[in-house]
Scaffold this motif. Structure first.
Motif, short mmCIF file in Angstrom:
data_model
loop_
_atom_site.label_atom_id
_atom_site.label_comp_id
_atom_site.label_asym_id
_atom_site.label_seq_id
_atom_site.Cartn_x
_atom_site.Cartn_y
_atom_site.Cartn_z
N VAL A 24 1.44 3.13 -25.96
CA VAL A 24 1.38 3.80 -24.60
C VAL A 24 -0.15 3.61 -24.01
N ALA A 25 -1.48 3.65 -24.81
CA ALA A 25 -2.47 3.25 -24.21
C ALA A 25 -2.72 2.00 -23.74
N MET A 26 -1.87 1.09 -24.54
CA MET A 26 -1.74 -0.50 -23.93
C MET A 26 -1.27 -0.28 -22.33
N PHE A 27 -0.07 0.44 -22.37
CA PHE A 27 0.52 0.51 -21.12
C PHE A 27 -0.27 1.07 -19.97
N VAL A 28 -1.14 2.09 -20.14
CA VAL A 28 -1.76 2.53 -18.96
C VAL A 28 -2.66 1.69 -18.81
N TYR A 29 -3.64 1.22 -19.84
CA TYR A 29 -4.87 0.44 -19.51
C TYR A 29 -4.54 -1.17 -18.90
N ALA A 68 0.77 -1.37 0.00
CA ALA A 68 0.00 -0.14 -0.05
C ALA A 68 0.86 1.29 0.06
N ILE A 69 0.53 2.31 -0.82
CA ILE A 69 0.93 3.58 -1.06
C ILE A 69 0.07 4.65 -0.16
N THR A 70 0.23 4.96 0.95
CA THR A 70 -0.63 5.89 1.61
C THR A 70 -0.20 7.20 1.92
N SER A 71 0.82 7.58 1.03
CA SER A 71 1.09 9.36 1.22
C SER A 71 0.13 9.95 0.07
N PRO A 72 -0.50 10.86 0.42
CA PRO A 72 -1.27 11.64 -0.58
C PRO A 72 -0.40 12.53 -1.43
N MET A 73 0.72 12.54 -1.11
CA MET A 73 1.79 13.32 -2.11
C MET A 73 2.02 12.44 -2.93
N LEU A 74 2.32 11.18 -2.87
CA LEU A 74 2.55 10.18 -3.79
C LEU A 74 1.53 9.75 -4.45
N HIS A 75 0.08 9.86 -3.97
CA HIS A 75 -0.98 9.60 -4.62
C HIS A 75 -1.15 10.73 -5.97
N HIS A 76 -0.95 11.86 -5.52
CA HIS A 76 -1.28 13.10 -6.57
C HIS A 76 0.12 12.97 -7.65
N ARG A 77 1.25 12.44 -7.22
CA ARG A 77 2.29 12.34 -8.31
C ARG A 77 1.83 11.24 -9.19
N ILE A 78 1.58 10.18 -8.69
CA ILE A 78 1.32 8.87 -9.23
C ILE A 78 0.10 9.21 -10.35
N TYR A 79 -0.90 9.97 -9.68
CA TYR A 79 -2.01 10.28 -10.73
C TYR A 79 -1.57 11.23 -11.81
N TRP A 80 -0.55 11.96 -11.44
CA TRP A 80 -0.14 12.95 -12.64
C TRP A 80 0.59 12.19 -13.62
N ILE A 81 1.46 11.22 -13.23
CA ILE A 81 2.00 10.17 -14.26
C ILE A 81 0.73 9.88 -15.02
N ILE A 82 0.00 9.30 -14.37
CA ILE A 82 -1.48 8.48 -15.27
C ILE A 82 -1.78 9.65 -16.25
N ILE A 83 -2.29 10.88 -15.72
CA ILE A 83 -2.70 11.87 -16.62
C ILE A 83 -1.71 12.17 -17.89
N THR A 84 -0.54 12.38 -17.48
CA THR A 84 0.56 12.51 -18.47
C THR A 84 0.77 11.58 -19.59
N LEU A 85 0.64 10.40 -19.04
CA LEU A 85 0.53 9.09 -20.04
C LEU A 85 -0.57 9.29 -20.70
N GLU A 86 -1.82 9.54 -20.17
CA GLU A 86 -3.27 9.72 -21.06
C GLU A 86 -3.18 10.67 -22.33
N VAL A 87 -2.48 11.94 -21.84
CA VAL A 87 -2.35 12.70 -22.82
C VAL A 87 -1.40 12.31 -23.91
N ILE A 88 -0.25 11.87 -23.45
CA ILE A 88 0.96 11.32 -24.50
C ILE A 88 -0.17 10.23 -25.49
N TYR A 89 -0.74 9.49 -24.87
CA TYR A 89 -1.34 8.46 -25.96
C TYR A 89 -2.37 9.07 -26.71
N THR A 90 -3.17 9.94 -26.10
CA THR A 90 -3.96 10.79 -26.98
C THR A 90 -3.45 11.57 -28.08
N ALA A 91 -2.46 12.39 -27.61
CA ALA A 91 -1.79 13.00 -28.57
C ALA A 91 -1.31 12.36 -29.84
#
Length: 169
Positions: A118-123, A62-85
């Motif tokens: 990249v989309a395959m990597f995300v999902y 488990a990762i319980t740090s809210p700071m890490l949650h935000h950072r990991i979520y931003w990595i996910i968002i970045t990958l989604e932006v990359i695959y969409t672009a």
């Protein structure tokens, strides 16, 4: 007006299917930017493993740090932006080369293939492998995207194969 040939229909279908996955990516991005809090909550629960059954042998994951949650979520968002672009760019290049030679049309697939990978990597890797296998997301009654991710992978993988295969003449 002459009816389109099968080869023309195959080229058009590749462009249209890439437009579909690009549209999906745009909707996912829109959701992540306009409803950040809800999607962040989802990521936080999965990473914290707070809605899966208590298993002391697995709780170290488990990762319980809210700071890490935000950072990991931003990595996910970045990958989604990359695959969409890349998917949008790939759709554009395929469309621009729709009447080009078979070699040029095949070369125009590069960005589409990168976007789909990249989309395959995300999902697949992100949600199905890491989310389900590492964080036991599938055990959560509330925060479980296993089936949702599987349906997306079930579209992306055949699309990747279909786009990459050189069947146009």
């Amino acid at each position: 007006m002459n009816p389109p040939t099968t080869d023309q229909l195959i080229r058009y279908s590749k462009v249209i299917l890439m437009a579909y996955i690009s549209f999906f990516g745009l909707l996912v991005m829109f959701s992540n930017f306009t409803d950040y809090a809800t999607n962040y909550e989802y990521v936080g629960h999965v990473l914290s493993m707070d809605t899966t059954r208590e298993n002391l042998n697995l709780s170290y994951r488990a990762i319980t740090s809210p700071m890490l949650h935000h950072r990991i979520y931003w990595i996910i968002i970045t990958l989604e932006v990359i695959y969409t672009a890349f998917c949008l760019l790939g759709t554009f290049h395929l469309y621009r080369n729709i009447h080009a030679s078979p070699e040029d049309f095949h070369e125009a697939k590069k960005f589409a293939i990168i976007g789909l990978l990249v989309a395959m990597f995300v999902y697949y890797v992100g949600l199905q492998v890491i989310g389900v296998e590492w964080f036991n997301m599938d055990e959560s009654q509330t925060w479980n995207a296993k089936d949702w991710a599987r349906h997306i992978v079930d579209f992306i993988l055949p699309l990747l194969i279909y786009v990459a295969v050189r069947i146009e003449r």
